[in-house]
Write a protein that holds these residues in place. Structure first.
Motif, mmCIF file in Angstrom:
data_model
loop_
_atom_site.group_PDB
_atom_site.id
_atom_site.type_symbol
_atom_site.label_atom_id
_atom_site.label_comp_id
_atom_site.label_asym_id
_atom_site.label_seq_id
_atom_site.Cartn_x
_atom_site.Cartn_y
_atom_site.Cartn_z
ATOM 1 N N GLY A 527 1.447 -0.900 0.302
ATOM 2 C CA GLY A 527 0.118 0.161 0.509
ATOM 3 C C GLY A 527 1.338 1.126 -0.045
ATOM 4 O O GLY A 527 2.069 1.189 -0.445
ATOM 5 N N ARG A 584 -3.618 -1.236 0.189
ATOM 6 C CA ARG A 584 -4.078 -0.461 1.744
ATOM 7 C C ARG A 584 -3.220 1.297 1.493
ATOM 8 O O ARG A 584 -2.394 1.272 0.768
ATOM 9 C CB ARG A 584 -3.818 -0.802 2.813
ATOM 10 C CG ARG A 584 -2.081 -0.675 2.909
ATOM 11 C CD ARG A 584 -1.808 -1.229 4.873
ATOM 12 N NE ARG A 584 -0.064 -0.842 5.163
ATOM 13 C CZ ARG A 584 0.403 -1.931 4.896
ATOM 14 N NH1 ARG A 584 -0.070 -3.372 5.817
ATOM 15 N NH2 ARG A 584 1.382 -1.714 5.514
ATOM 16 N N CYS A 616 -9.199 -1.157 3.828
ATOM 17 C CA CYS A 616 -7.666 -1.232 3.325
ATOM 18 C C CYS A 616 -7.521 0.634 3.913
ATOM 19 O O CYS A 616 -6.548 1.221 3.029
ATOM 20 C CB CYS A 616 -8.686 -0.650 1.498
ATOM 21 S SG CYS A 616 -9.510 0.714 1.119
ATOM 22 N N GLU A 618 -5.873 2.255 6.954
ATOM 23 C CA GLU A 618 -5.491 2.566 7.994
ATOM 24 C C GLU A 618 -5.160 3.792 8.486
ATOM 25 O O GLU A 618 -4.261 4.473 7.185
ATOM 26 C CB GLU A 618 -4.161 1.406 8.130
ATOM 27 C CG GLU A 618 -2.618 1.365 8.673
ATOM 28 C CD GLU A 618 -1.968 0.285 8.852
ATOM 29 O OE1 GLU A 618 -2.274 -0.939 8.636
ATOM 30 O OE2 GLU A 618 -0.465 0.948 8.866
#
Ligand code: C2E
Ligand code: MG
Ligand code: MG
Length: 755
Positions: A527, A584, A616, A618
């Motif tokens: 990500g 993510r 997805c 954080e």
């Protein structure tokens, strides 16, 4: 020359009973103010006979008092000193044939005395004054001495006294009205109750024609119904002056005490033989009563005047009450009962203007994490705590200067440098506060300013205090800092920068860049972390390390963070078409955002609007978030978890959070700070910490990501340690959203890290 033998005839007039005051009014009072009768005659016998024949006479309850002078000059001299003479018995022929008439002219014109009644007496009928003199000089009577038998003298004199009395009353009434008009205006201007009370006494004394030996009282402030006798003297004059602000019980004169109590109890005026007590009702505040000493003969006109006066005073009292309330509200803080910011600034201004700055210090005290206390315990508790703090500050420092509440959880203190010290303030907060049955430790930051260092006015001095406070806050709990010129300059620079930042934000000159996060063993892109960028008008980039703290301190970060979150999710959405659904996006969240009550709603809304799956996303929080209170943090993190959002602890290892605390938090990932990563290969303590963090993460069942991986050697060591993920220049620099798709196409796959 006068002929006393003719004059004395009345003395032996048969059966001529001279009426006394008993015929006019009962019970003459010896102490009553006498009517002064001035005898002006160059013949001593006339004086004696006059006194003898009128001896013991009273009129309208007042005795006669005689004064004797023997020439025109003496008469004028006497009247100049004693203008309140009621009747002048004036011989026409003295120094010369017209001496008496000349005196009349001077009394009326030069001395300006219009009230005294004048009875002209002459021994020789031939010297009668002209009619015009009688008219122009307001002469009551013209008699030859032979005409004035004892009875005749008595009736003539009484008629004159009655006329004098009436003139006096009319004059008093006129003056009284004038005074009421004047005093109403003056009283309205009086701002203090004490000045007002003094005004009432003076005006009342003038109105009643008494000396101002009076008292004004109000019902005690507390207005305790159980203690009706609690009176405080708010104003006094004459011999009572020393009792101002004293309790009524300290006045020895019992008439005062009982009179005032009676008057306030009955709510009406009391007219006594030797004093009167006047009741002043009040529609707001306390009613009050005034004691007026002395014999006050009240005629009807006096009473009416008094009524008018009292209603005027009541009106003024209401006004003063309102003005006082306004002042109180304008200058004091009603919650903690301390002076407020306005009053504090005024105090500083006075010192600055008066040049009293040497050795004087101003301190701005701000309670640490008060917002959290407020959120956690509620407003009622927080208010109580503020009151307790205010009390303790005032008890410790108010005697030496001023303690004020500047608003919120900030207090201002003014005092000498010898007393107002960091140690003294630490002392105030050293022991816990007891609020609502609980003991609570409170910390406070404090910014100090020496008044001699202040270059501007009072508001700018206060600003200097807040600048020092900010620095103090950065030092952690219970920090303190002194203001200095360089600190001021830095603050000015920060303000300038903040203004520019606000402008840049509103003009869309902020943008996001994205840095890849990869799987250390496979090199697969997991990500991106979204990082904020600001390009200034001149094209230069200003680093987030400079502007994020600024945005945090001003609260702007909440808006910036929201915007960032939406940008990041938008970018991720467009990337998913290229890279699949399991990428993510990591977004940094500041403590300030985290504390914002709308934070959770904002996250949920941003997810909804982007149409992205919460899995997805954080959020990266730093260890400083842990400082804002375990319960709040845990609660918020759990709610984010419920949404499906992952949590990473950023810059791990640089903060102070305890392991047990960390263990209790619902966290997904630890990010090893790049400072530890950088010293990995060198075998220093940083490397050992990286080692520890990886171990710790593994033991807690968390994923561990190493930040700032720049060289392959670091990646290798991390891989050996068992670190799962990494981020750094080695894999990819932060990039513009448009570059990401291209970069991904080139770098996906196990070999990407070696590219
Ligand atoms: P951070 O969250 O720890 O971000 C990582 C920082 O390390 C970024 O600096 C990144 O550019 C830098 N970095 C990444 N790889 C390397 C490397 O290999 N070598 C070196 N020397 N540096 C590397 P950046 O972009 O200057 O951001 C600094 C800090 O500002 C961030 O640290 C974060 O705390 C804060 N920040 C940035 N953007 C945001 C944001 O949108 N919101 C909030 N609240 N904070 C942000
Ligand atoms: Mg970060
Ligand atoms: Mg970091």
């Amino acid at each position: 020359m006068s002929q006393p033998d003719e004059f004395v005839t009345f003395a032996d007039e048969p059966g001529a009973a001279v009426p006394t005051a008993s015929a006019e009014r009962a019970a003459p009072v010896a102490s009553a103010r006498p009517w002064t009768v001035l005898i002006v005659d160059d013949d001593e016998d006339v004086h004696q006979v006059t006194r003898f024949s009128l001896e013991g006479v009273d009129f309208l309850g007042r005795p006669l008092a005689f004064a004797s002078v023997y020439s025109a000059a003496e008469a004028l001299d006497f009247l100049r000193k004693t203008p309140d003479v009621a009747v002048i018995l004036l011989d026409v022929v003295m120094e010369d044939d017209h001496a008496g008439l000349d005196v009349v002219g001077k009394i009326r014109d030069s001395l300006g005395l219009q009230k005294p009644r004048i009875i002209l007496r002459t021994g020789q009928p031939g010297y009668a004054p002209e009619m015009t003199a009688v008219r122009d000089y307001d002469i009551n009577d013209y008699k030859t001495k032979s005409e004035l038998t004892r009875t005749k003298l008595f009736t003539t004199l009484m008629a004159a006294i009655r006329a004098f009395d009436q003139i006096c009353r009319i004059e008093a009434g006129r003056q009284g009205l004038e005074r009421i008009v004047q005093s109403s205006g003056q009283l309205l201007q009086e701002q203090g109750l004490r000045g007002f009370a003094a005004g009432v006494i003076t005006q009342l004394a003038a109105l009643m024609g008494t000396s101002s030996d009076g008292l004004v009282c109000a019902v005690h402030d507390s207005a305790d119904a159980n203690e009706p006798e609690q009176l405080v003297i708010i104003g006094a004059a004459g011999r009572f002056e020393r009792y101002i602000q004293a309790d009524i019980s300290t006045v020895e004169d019992d008439r005062v005490r009982s009179g005032l109590l009676q008057c306030l109890k009955d709510q009406r005026n009391l007219y006594r033989e030797d004093h009167l007590v006047i009741y002043f009702p009040s529609s707001v505040g306390s009613p009050f009563a005034t004691f007026v000493d002395g014999r006050v003969p009240l005629s009807q006109i006096d009473e009416r005047l008094l009524q008018v006066f009292c209603s005027n005073v009541a009106l003024c009292a209401k006004n003063i009450h309102l003005v006082q309330q306004l002042r109180e509200q304008a200058f004091s803080d009603l919650l903690v009962r301390l002076p407020n910011r306005t009053a504090f600034v005024e105090q500083i201004q006075q010192r600055l203007a008066g040049g009293e700055t040497s050795g004087q210090v101003m301190a701005v005290v701000d309670i640490d994490a008060f917002g959290e206390i407020n959120n956690a315990f509620g407003h009622v508790h927080a208010d109580q705590l503020l009151r307790a703090i205010a009390q303790r500050l005032a008890a410790a420092l108010a005697d030496h200067g001023t303690v004020a509440r500047l608003g919120g959880d900030a207090f201002g203190i003014l005092g000498p440098e010898s007393v107002l010290t960091p140690a003294a303030l630490r002392g105030v907060f050293a022991s816990p506060f007891r609020v609502g049955g609980h003991e609570q430790r409170v910390h406070a930051g404090c910014g100090f300013v020496r008044l001699s260092d202040v270059s501007g006015d009072a508001p700018s001095a206060l600003k200097d205090g807040f600048i020092a406070l900010k620095l103090a806050k950065r030092a952690g709990l219970d920090g303190h800092a002194w203001f200095s010129a360089s600190l001021g300059a830095a603050a000015l620079e920060r303000t300038r920068l903040l203004n520019n930042l606000e402008q840049a934000f509103s003009r869309n000159r902020l943008f996001a860049v994205y840095q890849p996060q990869v799987d250390l063993s496979s090199g697969r892109v997991l990500g991106f972390e979204a990082l904020m960028r600001w390009r200034d008008e001149d094209g230069s980039l200003i680093g987030p390390d400079r502007f994020i703290p600024l945005a945090e301190s001003s609260g702007l970060i909440v808006a910036l963070g929201n915007w960032m979150l939406r940008c990041a999710l938008q970018t991720l959405r467009s990337l998913q078409g290229v890279a699949g659904a399991d990428l993510r996006m990591a977004v940094n969240v500041s403590v300030v955002q985290f504390r914002d009550p709308a934070f959770l709603d904002n996250v949920a809304a941003a997810l909804r609007e982007s149409g992205m799956d919460a899995q997805c996303l954080e959020l990266e929080i730093t260890e400083s978030v842990a400082m804002i209170g375990a319960d709040l943090v845990r609660d918020t993190l759990n709610r984010l978890r419920e949404l499906g959002v992952a949590i990473a602890i950023d810059d791990f290892g640089t903060g102070y959070s305890s392991l047990s605390y960390l263990e209790s938090l619902p966290v997904d990932r630890l990010k090893i700070d790049r400072s530890f990563v950088q010293s990995l290969a060198l075998g220093g303590s940083g490397g050992r910490i990286a080692h520890l963090v990886v171990d710790l993460g593994r033991q807690l069942g968390l994923r561990v990501l190493a930040e700032g991986v720049e060289v392959e050697q670091q990646a290798q060591v991390l891989r050996q340690l068992g670190c799962h993920e990494a981020q750094g220049y080695l894999f990819g620099r932060p990039m513009m959203a448009e570059e990401l798709a291209h970069w991904m196409n080139q770098h996906t796959g196990p070999d990407a890290s070696k590219a």
